[in-house]
Design a protein around this motif. Structure first.
Motif, mmCIF file in Angstrom:
data_model
loop_
_atom_site.group_PDB
_atom_site.id
_atom_site.type_symbol
_atom_site.label_atom_id
_atom_site.label_comp_id
_atom_site.label_asym_id
_atom_site.label_seq_id
_atom_site.Cartn_x
_atom_site.Cartn_y
_atom_site.Cartn_z
ATOM 1 N N TYR A 154 -0.868 -11.125 -4.797
ATOM 2 C CA TYR A 154 -1.559 -10.983 -3.512
ATOM 3 C C TYR A 154 -3.072 -11.166 -3.634
ATOM 4 O O TYR A 154 -3.744 -11.383 -2.621
ATOM 5 N N TYR A 155 -3.620 -11.125 -4.845
ATOM 6 C CA TYR A 155 -5.058 -11.394 -4.992
ATOM 7 C C TYR A 155 -5.376 -12.829 -4.555
ATOM 8 O O TYR A 155 -6.455 -13.100 -4.027
ATOM 9 N N LEU A 158 -5.636 -12.683 -0.792
ATOM 10 C CA LEU A 158 -6.908 -12.107 -0.351
ATOM 11 C C LEU A 158 -8.050 -13.102 -0.501
ATOM 12 O O LEU A 158 -8.935 -13.193 0.359
ATOM 13 N N SER A 162 -10.165 -14.571 2.633
ATOM 14 C CA SER A 162 -11.603 -14.285 2.723
ATOM 15 C C SER A 162 -12.373 -15.483 3.272
ATOM 16 O O SER A 162 -13.427 -15.328 3.902
ATOM 17 N N TYR A 165 -12.322 -15.208 7.043
ATOM 18 C CA TYR A 165 -12.795 -13.957 7.626
ATOM 19 C C TYR A 165 -13.892 -14.167 8.672
ATOM 20 O O TYR A 165 -13.823 -13.611 9.783
ATOM 21 N N SER A 272 -0.333 -7.498 2.385
ATOM 22 C CA SER A 272 -0.728 -7.072 1.048
ATOM 23 C C SER A 272 -0.679 -5.550 0.952
ATOM 24 O O SER A 272 -0.655 -4.851 1.972
ATOM 25 N N LEU A 274 -2.996 -3.700 0.476
ATOM 26 C CA LEU A 274 -4.196 -3.143 1.099
ATOM 27 C C LEU A 274 -3.977 -2.822 2.577
ATOM 28 O O LEU A 274 -4.799 -2.130 3.184
ATOM 29 N N PHE A 275 -2.898 -3.320 3.160
ATOM 30 C CA PHE A 275 -2.521 -2.940 4.522
ATOM 31 C C PHE A 275 -1.884 -1.563 4.449
ATOM 32 O O PHE A 275 -0.778 -1.402 3.943
ATOM 33 N N THR A 282 -9.154 4.940 8.808
ATOM 34 C CA THR A 282 -9.167 3.488 8.652
ATOM 35 C C THR A 282 -9.318 2.789 9.991
ATOM 36 O O THR A 282 -9.009 3.354 11.048
ATOM 37 N N GLN A 308 -8.286 -4.882 8.068
ATOM 38 C CA GLN A 308 -8.449 -3.448 7.829
ATOM 39 C C GLN A 308 -9.712 -3.215 7.013
ATOM 40 O O GLN A 308 -9.896 -3.817 5.949
ATOM 41 N N GLN A 311 -11.855 -6.486 5.918
ATOM 42 C CA GLN A 311 -11.293 -7.664 5.277
ATOM 43 C C GLN A 311 -9.912 -7.974 5.861
ATOM 44 O O GLN A 311 -9.283 -7.108 6.473
ATOM 45 N N VAL A 313 -6.193 -8.281 5.419
ATOM 46 C CA VAL A 313 -5.269 -7.686 4.451
ATOM 47 C C VAL A 313 -3.828 -8.152 4.656
ATOM 48 O O VAL A 313 -2.940 -7.789 3.874
#
Length: 338
Positions: A154-155, A158, A162, A165, A272, A274-275, A282, A308, A311, A313
Motif C-alpha cells: 500500500y505504500y 499512497l 499523493s 492530492y 489502505s 491508514l483509513f 480524525t 483522512q 492525505q 488514504v
C-alpha cells in the motif's frame, strides 16, 4: 466443517485447504440473523426492500484474504494493501421478511491462483471469490456475485495518490465555495438519497455534502457512527467511504419518479490501513466526479478519493451506476405492498 469464527461476516469455515497457493480454496458461511451482522443488513434498503449491502461482500473478501495472509506469513504479520477488484454483485440477497432472517445464509468460496511461471509467493497470489445465497442446510440457491483480491504494497498506493492530492483538495475547496453548488446536512442528504436507497441507523455517515449537478461532482465530510466496541463496523465503513458516488447520481436525477441509478460494479476498492474511522479526533472526507461512459450514456462512472488527516488514504476506482426506468426496477426489486 469447523466452528472457527473469523468475524460476523465469516461465521463458519466449511472447508479449508489454503496451504497451496495454486488451486487452494476455502469456503465460509454466515447466517444473516447473526446479532452482530443483522443490523448492517436491515438498515440498508433499496427501493424500500431490505438488501444485503455491497459492503458486506467486500468485508467477507477482506476478512478471508487477511486469514489467508496470516496463514502464510504468521499471525502477527502486518497486512499489505488488499485490492478488492472486479467486484460485481449482480443479484444481491433480498430479505423479503426480516423476521425470517435465520433462514437466510450467504456462502463465499475463495480459490487461490498464481500466474504461470511465477515464483510461489503469497504476494503473487490472486484470490477469486464467488458468493452464493444458500439454504440453512447448505444447498446453493443463487449466485449473488464475485470479486478478486490481490495483495499489494500500500505504500505504492499512497505514493501514487499523493500526486493527486493537490488536484483533489482544490476541487473540494471549489465545490464548497462555488455558488452553483448545493450543500446539504446529514438529514437532507439522506432524504435526497431516499429516491432509491434508504440508509438508516449507522449508515448515515455523511455529516454534510456539497455537490454540483452540472459537473456531477460531490464531496462529503464523514463522521462514522459505528463504534468498534459495540458494532460490526466493516460494512458501515466500506459503504460509507464511497456512497457519495451513488448519492450524486440519484440526487441530480431530474425525474426521480421514473428513473433510478443502481450499482453496476466497482473496478477496485483500495482502502489502505491508514483509513481508520475509529481514530479519535480524525477528519475524514471524500470526493468524486461521475461522468457518462462513452459507449453507454446510461452508466455513470467515477473514482472516489478518501481523505483522512491531510492525505489520500483510500480509493474506489471505477464505481459505476446504471440509470434504469423505475418500472423495470420494480419488477426485479418490487417494493413492499403498503
Amino acid at each position: 466443517m469447523t466452528t472457527t469464527r473469523l468475524s460476523p461476516s465469516c461465521q463458519q469455515i466449511i472447508s479449508s485447504d489454503i496451504s497451496s497457493l495454486q488451486n487452494g480454496s476455502i469456503t465460509i458461511r454466515s447466517c444473516m440473523d447473526d446479532p452482530d451482522l443483522a443490523p448492517t443488513i436491515t438498515n440498508h434498503r433499496c427501493n424500500s426492500v431490505v438488501l444485503t449491502p455491497s459492503g458486506l461482500y467486500t468485508d467477507m473478501a477482506i476478512t478471508v484474504a487477511s486469514h489467508i495472509w496470516h496463514h502464510h506469513r504468521g499471525a502477527n504479520a502486518p497486512l499489505p494493501g488488499l485490492n478488492v477488484h472486479n467486484l460485481e454483485v449482480h443479484k444481491p440477497l433480498i430479505v423479503k421478511d426480516p423476521t425470517q432472517m435465520s433462514t437466510l445464509w450467504l456462502e463465499m468460496t475463495t480459490t487461490l491462483s498464481l500466474p504461470p511461471n511465477t515464483h510461489e509467493d503469497i504476494t503473487s497470489t490472486t484470490l477469486h471469490c464467488v458468493f452464493h445465497s444458500i439454504s440453512p442446510s447448505g444447498t446453493k440457491l443463487q449466485q449473488n456475485g464475485h470479486c478478486n483480491v490481490s495483495f499489494e504494497w500500500y505504500y505504492g498506493w499512497l505514493s501514487e495518490w499523493s500526486l493527486q492530492y493537490n488536484h483533489v483538495t482544490s476541487r473540494i475547496a471549489a465545490l464548497r465555495s462555488n455558488p452553483h453548488s448545493q450543500t446539504v446536512n446529514r438529514a437532507k442528504a439522506y432524504k435526497l438519497f431516499e429516491s432509491f436507497v434508504q440508509y438508516s441507523g449507522k449508515y448515515q455517515n455523511m455529516s454534510s455534502c456539497a455537490f454540483d449537478a452540472a459537473t456531477l461532482e460531490a464531496t462529503s465530510t464523514l463522521e462514522f457512527l459505528a463504534q468498534p466496541e459495540s458494532d460490526f463496523c466493516g460494512p458501515y465503513y466500506h459503504d460509507g467511504s464511497c456512497h457519495v458516488s451513488g448519492f450524486v447520481c440519484n440526487a441530480v436525477e431530474q425525474n426521480k419518479e421514473s428513473n433510478a441509478f443502481i450499482s453496476n460494479g466497482v473496478t477496485a476498492m483500495k482502502l489502505s490501513p491508514l483509513f481508520d474511522p475509529s481514530k479519535e479526533g480524525t477528519e475524514i472526507s471524500n470526493y468524486v466526479q461521475m461522468s457518462p461512459l462513452p459507449n453507454d450514456k446510461t452508466v455513470l462512472q467515477g473514482d472516489v478519493y478518501v481523505l483522512q488527516d491531510g492525505q489520500i488514504v483510500g480509493m474506489w476506482e471505477g464505481v459505476r451506476f446504471k440509470k434504469i426506468p423505475r418500472r423495470v426496477l420494480n419488477v426485479f426489486l418490487p417494493p413492499p405492498k403498503k
